[in-house]
Design a protein around this motif. Structure first.
Motif, PDB file in Angstrom:
ATOM      1  N   PRO A   1     -69.198 -25.836 -24.315  1.00 48.72           N
ATOM      2  CA  PRO A   1     -69.460 -24.585 -23.589  1.00 48.72           C
ATOM      3  C   PRO A   1     -69.731 -23.393 -24.501  1.00 48.72           C
ATOM      4  O   PRO A   1     -70.329 -22.414 -24.061  1.00 48.72           O
ATOM      5  CB  PRO A   1     -68.163 -24.364 -22.773  1.00 48.72           C
ATOM      6  CG  PRO A   1     -67.472 -25.699 -22.763  1.00 48.72           C
ATOM      7  CD  PRO A   1     -67.847 -26.363 -24.046  1.00 48.72           C
ATOM      8  N   ASN A   2     -69.302 -23.459 -25.755  1.00 49.73           N
ATOM      9  CA  ASN A   2     -69.464 -22.331 -26.663  1.00 49.73           C
ATOM     10  C   ASN A   2     -70.909 -22.277 -27.172  1.00 49.73           C
ATOM     11  O   ASN A   2     -71.345 -23.155 -27.923  1.00 49.73           O
ATOM     12  CB  ASN A   2     -68.508 -22.477 -27.849  1.00 49.73           C
ATOM     13  CG  ASN A   2     -68.507 -21.249 -28.748  1.00 49.73           C
ATOM     14  OD1 ASN A   2     -69.405 -20.422 -28.682  1.00 49.73           O
ATOM     15  ND2 ASN A   2     -67.488 -21.130 -29.574  1.00 49.73           N
ATOM     16  N   PRO A   3     -71.687 -21.231 -26.792  1.00 48.71           N
ATOM     17  CA  PRO A   3     -73.095 -21.171 -27.227  1.00 48.71           C
ATOM     18  C   PRO A   3     -73.233 -21.020 -28.739  1.00 48.71           C
ATOM     19  O   PRO A   3     -74.177 -21.544 -29.331  1.00 48.71           O
ATOM     20  CB  PRO A   3     -73.647 -19.952 -26.478  1.00 48.71           C
ATOM     21  CG  PRO A   3     -72.452 -19.126 -26.136  1.00 48.71           C
ATOM     22  CD  PRO A   3     -71.328 -20.094 -25.940  1.00 48.71           C
ATOM     23  N   ASN A   4     -72.319 -20.298 -29.364  1.00 56.50           N
ATOM     24  CA  ASN A   4     -72.389 -20.135 -30.824  1.00 56.50           C
ATOM     25  C   ASN A   4     -72.221 -21.468 -31.544  1.00 56.50           C
ATOM     26  O   ASN A   4     -72.898 -21.749 -32.542  1.00 56.50           O
ATOM     27  CB  ASN A   4     -71.324 -19.151 -31.292  1.00 56.50           C
ATOM     28  CG  ASN A   4     -71.565 -17.742 -30.780  1.00 56.50           C
ATOM     29  OD1 ASN A   4     -72.708 -17.338 -30.584  1.00 56.50           O
ATOM     30  ND2 ASN A   4     -70.504 -16.993 -30.534  1.00 56.50           N
ATOM     31  N   ALA A   5     -71.299 -22.291 -31.030  1.00 58.75           N
ATOM     32  CA  ALA A   5     -71.091 -23.608 -31.636  1.00 58.75           C
ATOM     33  C   ALA A   5     -72.330 -24.486 -31.457  1.00 58.75           C
ATOM     34  O   ALA A   5     -72.708 -25.236 -32.365  1.00 58.75           O
ATOM     35  CB  ALA A   5     -69.869 -24.278 -31.014  1.00 58.75           C
ATOM     36  N   ARG A   6     -72.989 -24.371 -30.294  1.00 65.16           N
ATOM     37  CA  ARG A   6     -74.205 -25.159 -30.063  1.00 65.16           C
ATOM     38  C   ARG A   6     -75.320 -24.735 -31.016  1.00 65.16           C
ATOM     39  O   ARG A   6     -76.051 -25.580 -31.544  1.00 65.16           O
ATOM     40  CB  ARG A   6     -74.671 -25.010 -28.613  1.00 65.16           C
ATOM     41  CG  ARG A   6     -73.750 -25.638 -27.588  1.00 65.16           C
ATOM     42  CD  ARG A   6     -74.466 -25.890 -26.275  1.00 65.16           C
ATOM     43  NE  ARG A   6     -75.065 -24.691 -25.734  1.00 65.16           N
ATOM     44  CZ  ARG A   6     -74.445 -23.818 -24.947  1.00 65.16           C
ATOM     45  NH1 ARG A   6     -73.167 -24.017 -24.642  1.00 65.16           N
ATOM     46  NH2 ARG A   6     -75.057 -22.759 -24.469  1.00 65.16           N
ATOM     47  N   ILE A   7     -75.450 -23.434 -31.224  1.00 69.39           N
ATOM     48  CA  ILE A   7     -76.479 -22.943 -32.143  1.00 69.39           C
ATOM     49  C   ILE A   7     -76.193 -23.424 -33.568  1.00 69.39           C
ATOM     50  O   ILE A   7     -77.099 -23.845 -34.296  1.00 69.39           O
ATOM     51  CB  ILE A   7     -76.546 -21.404 -32.090  1.00 69.39           C
ATOM     52  CG1 ILE A   7     -77.052 -20.947 -30.721  1.00 69.39           C
ATOM     53  CG2 ILE A   7     -77.445 -20.868 -33.198  1.00 69.39           C
ATOM     54  CD1 ILE A   7     -77.024 -19.451 -30.524  1.00 69.39           C
TER      55      ILE A   7
END
Length: 394
Positions: A69-75
């Motif tokens: 769910p964390n967008p920063n982690a996905r990026i």
């Protein structure tokens, strides 16, 4: 000059082809030129491939959001993937919560009821975090990777061949247009030539022009045959690629089954962890209130009590059992009574008695003891036991 290997003729030919396609495309959009339509089967295959690509992208992106769910982690993971480097290990939310609980329980004291409960909850949260990590790894390998391979591999090939088919169609239609114009010009020249008298001085010029137009007509026919052949060959190549979409669907179906199985395993593990934790903690709100000397609020029966009841009835075989939610009988207990243990309980210190679920012990009250506790006796062992872990037997 041979300083650079620069083929001027090829450059001119490519520029002419590009211009011809651009003119044909523009005239088609304006309705001034005819367009060769693809056969219905090929159109259906193209539509199916485009639909598959769109929904595969949506499913893939939303699955990534679900798993991380964390967008920063996905990026960050995306950047490391593009750099072909392994992303650093990152503690997930359940593991972080579990560590906080364990640290807090250690600070409050493992011998206290609240500290002991926090440590048990923290250990369970860390196990859930490990299961979550396994779900992400399994899903990425068995579900997300095949979907991404289709988008970045198979569909890119399809899109390339589809674009090539579009160019071949434009070349074909441009050739048809040129042939049509050549035929029209040749017909007009023939009609004009037939109206001239034999002795006219310009008769030779018209004959010469007629021959030129006829040659141009023949050249256009030959060009049309070549472009038609190239178009048919490219249409067949594109069709064969598009027919592989059905195999792609079958492969993605197997991947979807793997994803569902991974989720099922994850949720089953989480459920079992929480059931085990609830058995260890018993009625957590009751314990919390007891620790704060606020026994006026009655605890709610645990959510899993309906699962435990059958084994309880089997183990007591004919003994009458009072309602677990009614603690008044236990608080007013006088003399020696038999009680069944509802959940496992680890003694916090030497003054307490450790308990095992479903065992029957003897309990009695002691003057001056907290009303939320009784003295328990099992053989030669004796110690304090919390009444929320007990069920009085008639």
């Amino acid at each position: 000059m041979n300083i650079m290997d620069f083929n001027v003729k090829k450059l001119a030919a490519d520029a002419g082809t590009f211009l011809s396609r651009a003119v044909q495309f523009t005239e088609e959009k304006l309705g001034q030129a005819e367009k060769t339509e693809l056969d219905a089967h090929l159109e259906n295959l193209l539509s199916k491939a485009e639909c598959t690509k769109i929904w595969t992208e949506k499913i893939m992106k939303q699955t990534e959001v679900l798993l991380q769910p964390n967008p920063n982690a996905r990026i960050e993971e995306f950047v490391y993937e593009k750099l072909d480097r392994k992303a650093p290990s990152r503690i997930n939310n359940p593991e972080l919560l579990g560590q906080y609980m364990i640290d807090a329980g250690t600070e409050f004291g493992p011998g206290t009821a609240y500290g002991n409960a926090l440590i048990k909850c923290g250990e369970t949260q860390k196990r859930i975090g490990t299961a979550d990590r396994e779900l992400i790894q399994t899903s990425a390998l068995n579900f997300l990777t095949p979907l991404r391979n289709f988008i970045e591999g198979d569909y890119k090939t399809i899109a390339k061949e589809r674009k090539l088919l579009q160019n071949k169609r434009l070349d074909l239609d441009a050739a048809k247009t040129r042939l049509k114009k050549a035929k029209t010009a040749d017909t007009r020249a023939s009609q004009l030539n037939s109206t001239r008298h034999e002795g006219d001085n310009i008769m030779v010029n018209f004959s010469y022009m007629l021959n030129i137009l006829h040659v141009k007509w023949l050249k256009s026919e030959q060009e049309l045959r070549i472009t038609q052949s190239e178009f048919d060959r490219q249409a067949e190549i594109t069709r064969l690629l598009l027919e592989g979409i059905s195999s792609t669907h079958a492969h993605h179906l197997r991947c979807l089954n793997d994803f569902v199985e991974a989720q099922m395993t994850y949720y089953a593990q989480c459920y079992q962890y929480m059931v085990d934790l609830q058995k260890q903690l018993g009625s957590f709100p009751s314990n919390y209130l007891c620790n704060n000397n606020q026994s006026s609020v009655q605890p709610l029966p645990p959510a899993s009590s309906n699962v435990i009841v059958p084994s309880v009835m089997a183990s007591t075989s004919g003994l009458g059992i009072s309602s677990p939610s009614n603690l008044s009988d236990l608080k007013e207990c006088t003399g020696n009574r038999k009680a069944r243990v509802l959940y496992d309980y680890d003694a916090a210190n030497s003054s307490e008695l450790s308990l095992l679920a479903d065992e029957v012990i003897t309990v009695f009250s002691v003057i001056g003891m907290d009303s939320d506790w009784l003295m328990g006796e099992r053989g030669n062992q004796k110690g304090r036991v919390p009444i929320t872990y007990l069920e009085l037997l008639n």
